[in-house]
Design an enzyme around this catalytic site. Structure first.
Site, mmCIF file in Angstrom:
data_model
loop_
_atom_site.group_PDB
_atom_site.id
_atom_site.type_symbol
_atom_site.label_atom_id
_atom_site.label_comp_id
_atom_site.label_asym_id
_atom_site.label_seq_id
_atom_site.Cartn_x
_atom_site.Cartn_y
_atom_site.Cartn_z
ATOM 1 N N LYS A 77 0.848 -1.202 0.000
ATOM 2 C CA LYS A 77 0.000 0.000 0.000
ATOM 3 C C LYS A 77 0.882 1.251 0.000
ATOM 4 C CE LYS A 77 -3.874 -1.873 2.743
ATOM 5 N NZ LYS A 77 -4.935 -1.680 1.738
ATOM 6 N N ARG A 103 -10.283 -11.452 1.810
ATOM 7 C CA ARG A 103 -11.153 -12.493 1.240
ATOM 8 C C ARG A 103 -10.478 -13.859 1.269
ATOM 9 N NH1 ARG A 103 -11.682 -9.149 -4.204
ATOM 10 N NH2 ARG A 103 -11.229 -7.524 -2.682
#
Ligand code: BES
Ligand code: MN
Ligand code: ZN
Length: 536
Positions: free
Chosen positions: A303, A377
């Site tokens: 990120k 996920r």
């Protein structure tokens, strides 16, 4: 190295009395004013603002109503009016909280009340007082019953007084954590109010527990430490049992998603299962799953550095689920509950999972990792597959700080709900509106399904760009792991920390989901009965 401290519970001592507040001794007196007035309404403006409700030994200016008006205060405005009086030469405060008009939607009216209550706590912090007498409003004005009035009042005061202060060494910056409340109501309502007060204590503490876990820096709350914290939730409760799996056991279970995300970190992953057994025979069983990424750097798909610190809160789903289990051990709903928390740290390193890797999940479904930052996920997939394999569930709800897309779509006040089960959706929406943890449905339509198709595996961990809708495509990834169990996915990325304007929060974590899940579980048997049949 810092160690995880036990969360310092804000102590709110509550006394219920049928004495009018005028006969109570406190540092602050709280009155509620309805903008509707009303002749037989005891909280009508004229009564609440009159001298008659104030203790005789408190000297106050003669016309309180006029004085407040001068300051710009109005009953329906959401501000709190403040008047200083004197008792034996010492300041005593009168607080006037405006209620929302009866024409306002019920859920907004109770939220207005919560914010009013929270503003009182903020004033107490500034004025350095901790002893309050409340002239509780008629619950009808709030659209709730006596029990919920007590519950909301106490839970909100506890939430508002939360401060993450264990790393602040200057004691002058520590805010009061101990309040003494006296609630004045008429006699016949005491019992219901008492129940509500106890309920509110449990809820408030559970919300704050979840917030504290979130607020802890990632180097303090590592996956291993978080696992221990969750384990400690079951201590002393007959109704709760806990299983904890370490890295080896996670690998042996075939959870390559959870193991894969953790590969880049020095810290082992954890998989924790807590079960609550309802004392009621044949009760249905609800499954809960929480995302517990203690720090999400993105992994090799790293990120940008701005706001990366916020990713210490990427375990908010697991925190909410664990704190809910703690509360229901006391509140004893008529449902069985099983909660799974998948916990890992997502870091880049020489051993980290790489873009292009293919993982095999617990249920055998394979996933292509195109972006290591879509890690939530991958771990939730294993937890969902595990819980539907091991338990016969009537419903399943997962909570995850899953996508920036959801946060952008809905902002800080509503979490996204994705489900194909209408009944479950309605129940969750209702629990959300009454509890204060609001949900908004995103279209969970099969048109989005092909977005997560993969050329090399069963499913891909990022959606194809033409489909955009990142929150929904993430939901469709998860759908591969729930079988035919009635399931709802809650994306709490936008609501879990740094929520503005809500007076009962501060910068930092919100504990979103705790109030919602407690409400859902406590109401379940009222709305569904004691059935072990599957819901349609
Ligand atoms: N934990 C983040 C999502 C998030 C973002 C939570 C902002 C709270 C605030 C999640 O693991 C993530 O990185 N999601 C990616 C997915 C993308 C790579 C498909 C995102 O939303 O950018
Ligand atoms: Mn991520
Ligand atoms: Zn994440």
């Amino acid at each position: 190295m810092w160690v995880v401290q036990v969360y310092g519970v804000p102590m709110v001592q509550v006394t219920i009395t049928n004495k009018p507040v005028r006969e109570l001794r406190a540092e602050g007196y709280v009155f509620f004013v309805s903008p509707d007035g009303g002749h037989h309404d005891p909280t009508s403006a004229e009564v609440a603002l009159s001298r008659a409700v104030i203790p005789a030994d408190v000297q106050v200016p003669t016309d309180i109503g006029a004085l407040l008006k001068k300051t710009g205060w109005r009953a329906g405005s959401g501000t709190v009016g403040e008047v200083m009086g004197l008792r034996d030469g010492k300041p005593v405060y009168l607080f006037y909280v405006g209620l929302a008009a009866a024409s306002v939607d019920k859920a907004d009216r109770i939220e207005f009340y919560r914010c009013g209550i929270a503003k009182i706590v903020r004033l107490c912090e500034r004025l350095k007082i901790t002893q309050l007498a409340l002239d509780l409003p008629d619950p009808v004005l709030l659209g709730v019953d006596e029990c919920d009035c007590g519950k909301e009042t106490v839970a909100t005061i506890i939430m508002a007084s939360y401060q993450f202060n264990q790393f602040i060494t200057d004691p002058a910056r520590h805010l009061p954590q101990e309040y003494e409340l006296t609630l004045s109501v008429s006699e016949p309502l005491h019992e219901a109010l008492q129940v509500g007060v106890e309920y509110g204590q449990r809820i408030g503490h559970a919300v704050n527990q979840a917030r504290q876990w979130c607020d802890l820096p990632a180097d303090t709350l590592t996956p291993v430490e978080f696992g221990k914290c969750i384990q400690s939730v079951v201590h002393g409760h007959d109704g709760l049992t806990c299983q904890l799996f370490n890295r080896k056991e996670i690998e042996a279970l075939g959870m390559e998603g959870l193991a894969g995300v953790a590969k880049g970190s020095q810290h082992e992953p954890r998989f924790v299962v807590i079960e609550y057994a309802s004392p009621h025979p044949n009760a249905p069983r609800i499954g809960l799953v929480g995302k517990g990424v203690t720090f999400d750097s993105g992994g090799l798909s790293i990120k940008p550095s701005a706001c990366m610190d916020e990713m210490k809160d990427d375990m908010a789903g697991a925190a909410a689920v664990a704190a809910t289990m703690q509360a229901i051990a006391h509140l004893k709903p008529h449902v069985n509950v099983v909660a799974c928390m998948a916990i890992a740290e997502n870091l880049p390193s020489g051993t980290a999972m790489k873009p292009g890797d293919i993982l095999r999940h617990y249920n055998g479904v394979t996933s292509e990792v195109k972006n290591t930052d879509a890690e939530g996920r991958l771990i939730i997939a294993d937890a969902l597959a595990y819980i539907v394999d091991k338990y016969k569930l009537n419903a399943l709800v997962d909570l995850a700080t899953l996508t920036g897309a959801c946060s952008h779509a809905l902002g800080p006040f509503f979490a996204g709900i994705m489900t194909k089960n209408h009944g479950l959706q309605e129940q969750l929406l209702r629990a959300g509106r009454t509890s204060g943890d609001w949900l908004w449905p995103l279209p969970f339509h099969d048109n989005y399904k092909p977005a997560v198709a993969s050329d090399v595996a069963d499913v891909c961990n990022i959606g194809k760009s033409q489909y955009r809708a990142g929150a929904i495509t993430a939901g469709f990834f998860l759908e591969h792991f729930v079988g035919d169990v009635p399931w709802a996915h809650l994306d709490i990325a936008g609501v879990s920390f740094n929520v503005p304007d809500k007076a009962y929060f501060r910068p930092g974590a919100t504990g979103f989901g705790v109030r919602l899940l407690i409400e859902l579980l406590m109401r379940w048997h009222h709305e569904n009965g004691n059935t072990i049949e599957k819901r349609g």
